[in-house]
Motif scaffolding. Sequence first.
Motif, PDB file in Angstrom:
ATOM      1  N   PHE A   3       0.872  -1.258   0.022  1.00 58.27           N
ATOM      2  CA  PHE A   3      -0.071  -0.128  -0.078  1.00 58.27           C
ATOM      3  C   PHE A   3       0.957   1.393  -0.107  1.00 58.27           C
ATOM      4  O   PHE A   3       1.871   1.430   0.883  1.00 58.27           O
ATOM      5  CB  PHE A   3      -0.865   0.006   1.126  1.00 58.27           C
ATOM      6  CG  PHE A   3      -1.875   1.099   1.381  1.00 58.27           C
ATOM      7  CD1 PHE A   3      -2.902   0.942   0.606  1.00 58.27           C
ATOM      8  CD2 PHE A   3      -1.507   2.291   2.004  1.00 58.27           C
ATOM      9  CE1 PHE A   3      -4.074   2.151   0.577  1.00 58.27           C
ATOM     10  CE2 PHE A   3      -2.371   3.399   1.890  1.00 58.27           C
ATOM     11  CZ  PHE A   3      -3.662   3.122   1.187  1.00 58.27           C
ATOM     12  N   THR A   4       0.555   2.268  -0.986  1.00 61.34           N
ATOM     13  CA  THR A   4       1.330   3.480  -0.960  1.00 61.34           C
ATOM     14  C   THR A   4       0.795   4.334  -0.054  1.00 61.34           C
ATOM     15  O   THR A   4      -0.452   4.688   0.006  1.00 61.34           O
ATOM     16  CB  THR A   4       1.427   4.128  -2.182  1.00 61.34           C
ATOM     17  OG1 THR A   4       1.834   3.028  -3.595  1.00 61.34           O
ATOM     18  CG2 THR A   4       2.007   5.456  -2.524  1.00 61.34           C
ATOM     19  N   PRO A   5       1.458   4.780   1.038  1.00 63.39           N
ATOM     20  CA  PRO A   5       0.691   5.822   2.009  1.00 63.39           C
ATOM     21  C   PRO A   5       0.266   6.874   1.452  1.00 63.39           C
ATOM     22  O   PRO A   5       0.861   7.476   0.536  1.00 63.39           O
ATOM     23  CB  PRO A   5       1.960   6.005   3.116  1.00 63.39           C
ATOM     24  CG  PRO A   5       2.877   4.848   2.728  1.00 63.39           C
ATOM     25  CD  PRO A   5       2.802   4.418   1.524  1.00 63.39           C
ATOM     26  N   LYS A   6      -0.768   7.635   2.164  1.00 61.42           N
ATOM     27  CA  LYS A   6      -1.517   8.842   1.736  1.00 61.42           C
ATOM     28  C   LYS A   6      -1.439   9.638   2.949  1.00 61.42           C
ATOM     29  O   LYS A   6      -2.397   9.756   3.323  1.00 61.42           O
ATOM     30  CB  LYS A   6      -2.815   8.334   1.346  1.00 61.42           C
ATOM     31  CG  LYS A   6      -3.154   7.489   0.159  1.00 61.42           C
ATOM     32  CD  LYS A   6      -4.425   7.243  -0.159  1.00 61.42           C
ATOM     33  CE  LYS A   6      -4.603   6.180  -1.490  1.00 61.42           C
ATOM     34  NZ  LYS A   6      -3.890   6.941  -2.693  1.00 61.42           N
ATOM     35  N   PRO A   7      -0.159  10.357   3.318  1.00 65.70           N
ATOM     36  CA  PRO A   7      -0.160  11.320   4.475  1.00 65.70           C
ATOM     37  C   PRO A   7      -1.001  12.539   4.204  1.00 65.70           C
ATOM     38  O   PRO A   7      -1.245  12.852   5.613  1.00 65.70           O
ATOM     39  CB  PRO A   7       1.188  11.344   4.461  1.00 65.70           C
ATOM     40  CG  PRO A   7       1.723  11.118   3.151  1.00 65.70           C
ATOM     41  CD  PRO A   7       1.129  10.043   2.558  1.00 65.70           C
ATOM     42  N   HIS A   8      -1.325  12.809   3.277  1.00 64.77           N
ATOM     43  CA  HIS A   8      -2.407  14.038   3.037  1.00 64.77           C
ATOM     44  C   HIS A   8      -3.701  13.744   2.997  1.00 64.77           C
ATOM     45  O   HIS A   8      -4.548  14.587   2.569  1.00 64.77           O
ATOM     46  CB  HIS A   8      -1.861  14.739   1.734  1.00 64.77           C
ATOM     47  CG  HIS A   8      -0.182  15.322   1.780  1.00 64.77           C
ATOM     48  ND1 HIS A   8       0.035  16.107   2.703  1.00 64.77           N
ATOM     49  CD2 HIS A   8       0.666  14.721   1.035  1.00 64.77           C
ATOM     50  CE1 HIS A   8       1.415  16.232   2.671  1.00 64.77           C
ATOM     51  NE2 HIS A   8       1.682  15.456   1.895  1.00 64.77           N
ATOM     52  N   PHE A 265      -9.577   1.075  -5.491  1.00 64.26           N
ATOM     53  CA  PHE A 265     -10.341   2.144  -5.910  1.00 64.26           C
ATOM     54  C   PHE A 265      -9.488   3.088  -6.702  1.00 64.26           C
ATOM     55  O   PHE A 265     -10.074   3.412  -7.995  1.00 64.26           O
ATOM     56  CB  PHE A 265     -10.791   3.029  -4.807  1.00 64.26           C
ATOM     57  CG  PHE A 265     -11.773   4.174  -5.277  1.00 64.26           C
ATOM     58  CD1 PHE A 265     -13.145   4.188  -5.218  1.00 64.26           C
ATOM     59  CD2 PHE A 265     -10.975   5.604  -5.722  1.00 64.26           C
ATOM     60  CE1 PHE A 265     -13.828   5.250  -5.789  1.00 64.26           C
ATOM     61  CE2 PHE A 265     -11.505   6.347  -5.851  1.00 64.26           C
ATOM     62  CZ  PHE A 265     -13.051   6.438  -6.077  1.00 64.26           C
ATOM     63  N   ASP A 266      -8.264   3.281  -6.191  1.00 65.60           N
ATOM     64  CA  ASP A 266      -7.280   4.035  -7.141  1.00 65.60           C
ATOM     65  C   ASP A 266      -7.087   3.357  -8.544  1.00 65.60           C
ATOM     66  O   ASP A 266      -7.040   4.200  -9.656  1.00 65.60           O
ATOM     67  CB  ASP A 266      -5.689   4.222  -6.076  1.00 65.60           C
ATOM     68  CG  ASP A 266      -6.080   5.246  -5.150  1.00 65.60           C
ATOM     69  OD1 ASP A 266      -7.057   5.791  -5.196  1.00 65.60           O
ATOM     70  OD2 ASP A 266      -5.153   5.141  -4.437  1.00 65.60           O
ATOM     71  N   ALA A 267      -6.937   2.167  -8.579  1.00 63.93           N
ATOM     72  CA  ALA A 267      -6.410   1.641  -9.721  1.00 63.93           C
ATOM     73  C   ALA A 267      -7.647   1.587 -10.788  1.00 63.93           C
ATOM     74  O   ALA A 267      -7.348   1.753 -11.989  1.00 63.93           O
ATOM     75  CB  ALA A 267      -6.250  -0.153  -9.444  1.00 63.93           C
ATOM     76  N   HIS A 269     -10.473   3.900 -10.594  1.00 66.58           N
ATOM     77  CA  HIS A 269     -10.952   5.458 -10.876  1.00 66.58           C
ATOM     78  C   HIS A 269      -9.836   6.530 -11.030  1.00 66.58           C
ATOM     79  O   HIS A 269     -10.200   7.429 -11.610  1.00 66.58           O
ATOM     80  CB  HIS A 269     -11.886   5.781  -9.837  1.00 66.58           C
ATOM     81  CG  HIS A 269     -13.024   4.756  -9.640  1.00 66.58           C
ATOM     82  ND1 HIS A 269     -14.197   4.712 -10.352  1.00 66.58           N
ATOM     83  CD2 HIS A 269     -13.348   3.896  -8.473  1.00 66.58           C
ATOM     84  CE1 HIS A 269     -14.988   3.692 -10.262  1.00 66.58           C
ATOM     85  NE2 HIS A 269     -14.531   3.105  -9.082  1.00 66.58           N
ATOM     86  N   LEU A 270      -8.595   6.285 -10.512  1.00 65.61           N
ATOM     87  CA  LEU A 270      -7.845   7.525 -10.463  1.00 65.61           C
ATOM     88  C   LEU A 270      -6.585   7.291 -11.164  1.00 65.61           C
ATOM     89  O   LEU A 270      -6.070   8.132 -11.624  1.00 65.61           O
ATOM     90  CB  LEU A 270      -7.483   7.669  -8.747  1.00 65.61           C
ATOM     91  CG  LEU A 270      -8.517   8.063  -8.062  1.00 65.61           C
ATOM     92  CD1 LEU A 270      -8.022   8.412  -6.500  1.00 65.61           C
ATOM     93  CD2 LEU A 270      -9.656   9.141  -8.411  1.00 65.61           C
ATOM     94  N   LEU A 271      -5.979   6.139 -11.417  1.00 64.81           N
ATOM     95  CA  LEU A 271      -4.611   5.886 -12.100  1.00 64.81           C
ATOM     96  C   LEU A 271      -4.874   5.823 -13.646  1.00 64.81           C
ATOM     97  O   LEU A 271      -5.990   5.477 -14.100  1.00 64.81           O
ATOM     98  CB  LEU A 271      -4.193   4.614 -11.750  1.00 64.81           C
ATOM     99  CG  LEU A 271      -3.750   4.699 -10.036  1.00 64.81           C
ATOM    100  CD1 LEU A 271      -3.030   2.979  -9.681  1.00 64.81           C
ATOM    101  CD2 LEU A 271      -2.875   5.669  -9.807  1.00 64.81           C
ATOM    102  N   PRO A 272      -3.971   6.441 -14.153  1.00 63.66           N
ATOM    103  CA  PRO A 272      -4.245   6.403 -15.900  1.00 63.66           C
ATOM    104  C   PRO A 272      -4.437   4.957 -16.296  1.00 63.66           C
ATOM    105  O   PRO A 272      -3.516   4.118 -16.000  1.00 63.66           O
ATOM    106  CB  PRO A 272      -2.835   7.085 -16.205  1.00 63.66           C
ATOM    107  CG  PRO A 272      -2.306   7.814 -15.223  1.00 63.66           C
ATOM    108  CD  PRO A 272      -2.597   7.193 -13.890  1.00 63.66           C
ATOM    109  N   LYS A 273      -5.258   4.859 -17.088  1.00 61.40           N
ATOM    110  CA  LYS A 273      -5.322   3.469 -18.046  1.00 61.40           C
ATOM    111  C   LYS A 273      -4.477   3.026 -18.791  1.00 61.40           C
ATOM    112  O   LYS A 273      -3.635   4.112 -19.451  1.00 61.40           O
ATOM    113  CB  LYS A 273      -6.984   3.622 -18.516  1.00 61.40           C
ATOM    114  CG  LYS A 273      -7.878   3.776 -17.814  1.00 61.40           C
ATOM    115  CD  LYS A 273      -8.361   3.007 -16.697  1.00 61.40           C
ATOM    116  CE  LYS A 273      -9.401   3.262 -15.843  1.00 61.40           C
ATOM    117  NZ  LYS A 273      -9.632   2.632 -14.395  1.00 61.40           N
TER     118      LYS A 273
END
Length: 273
Positions: A3-8, A265-267, A269-273
């Motif tokens: 998991f890539t941390p999301k500190p913000h 979810f990121d993969a 909806h958010l990451l470039p296809k």
Amino acid sequence: MPFTPKPHAALLIVGHGSTENPDSSTPYFDHADEIRRLGAFGEVHCCFWKEEPSMREAEYLIDAEEVYVVPDFISEGYFTQEVIPRELRLDGPTTRRAGKTWHYTLPVGVHPSMTGLLLARAKEVAPDADPAQTTLFIVGHGTGLNQNSTKAIKDQVALIKSSGAGYAEVLDAYMEEAPLIADWATLATTPNVVVVPFFIADGLHSYQDIPVLLGFEAEPGEAASQREVFRHNPHHLQGKTLYYSSAIGTERHLADVILDQVSDFDAKHLLPK
């Protein structure tokens, strides 16, 4: 998966909760503590339908501008598709409102990694039972009000059957619709039976109601936190050896499933296809 941390960003874990059982919210806070320990998010909060803090209070708890909302529920259905979006004012996978961006993931119970947790819990509760002589029941509530309420359980049963775990039978059963868990002894043809409740908490249903339906308790007892010891396995009933586990949602690694849903979810909806 890593998991890539999301500190913000903030994580909001949403649960049902209960006003009748003091243990219903315990796993949610445990998973939140584990995710804080991992440093995965800048903020981690919980909110509930039946306890405080409520869903409508949640936005006042959060400072971050980006929020991931993960339903700590078993199935897609009434709560995850109607109640939570309504209470948190979410209008889709991503909602932008009043300076905040809300991402809404699928519930933890539908994630494929739940299969490994269910198999680990079954092995943990019955380490010496030969799978070839054992029926594994995955048990849910069931309701005629929403067809999706049983889908997550049926999906997990299919995944376990195809996993090569070696169980003689893997069956779904329910408290309030057929096949009923109360009929476990006739549904299972093997000498050993393992029952894993597909619930998030050792609350009213998994800790107090299902043991009565299985027949090793005469009536619902006190809550788990109000007893000196947990139930003892195995139980010898109706010519079979029965092993009963705590709810799958109490598994510590469910915190990893919560993070898996965020990554998925990121993969999607958010990451470039």
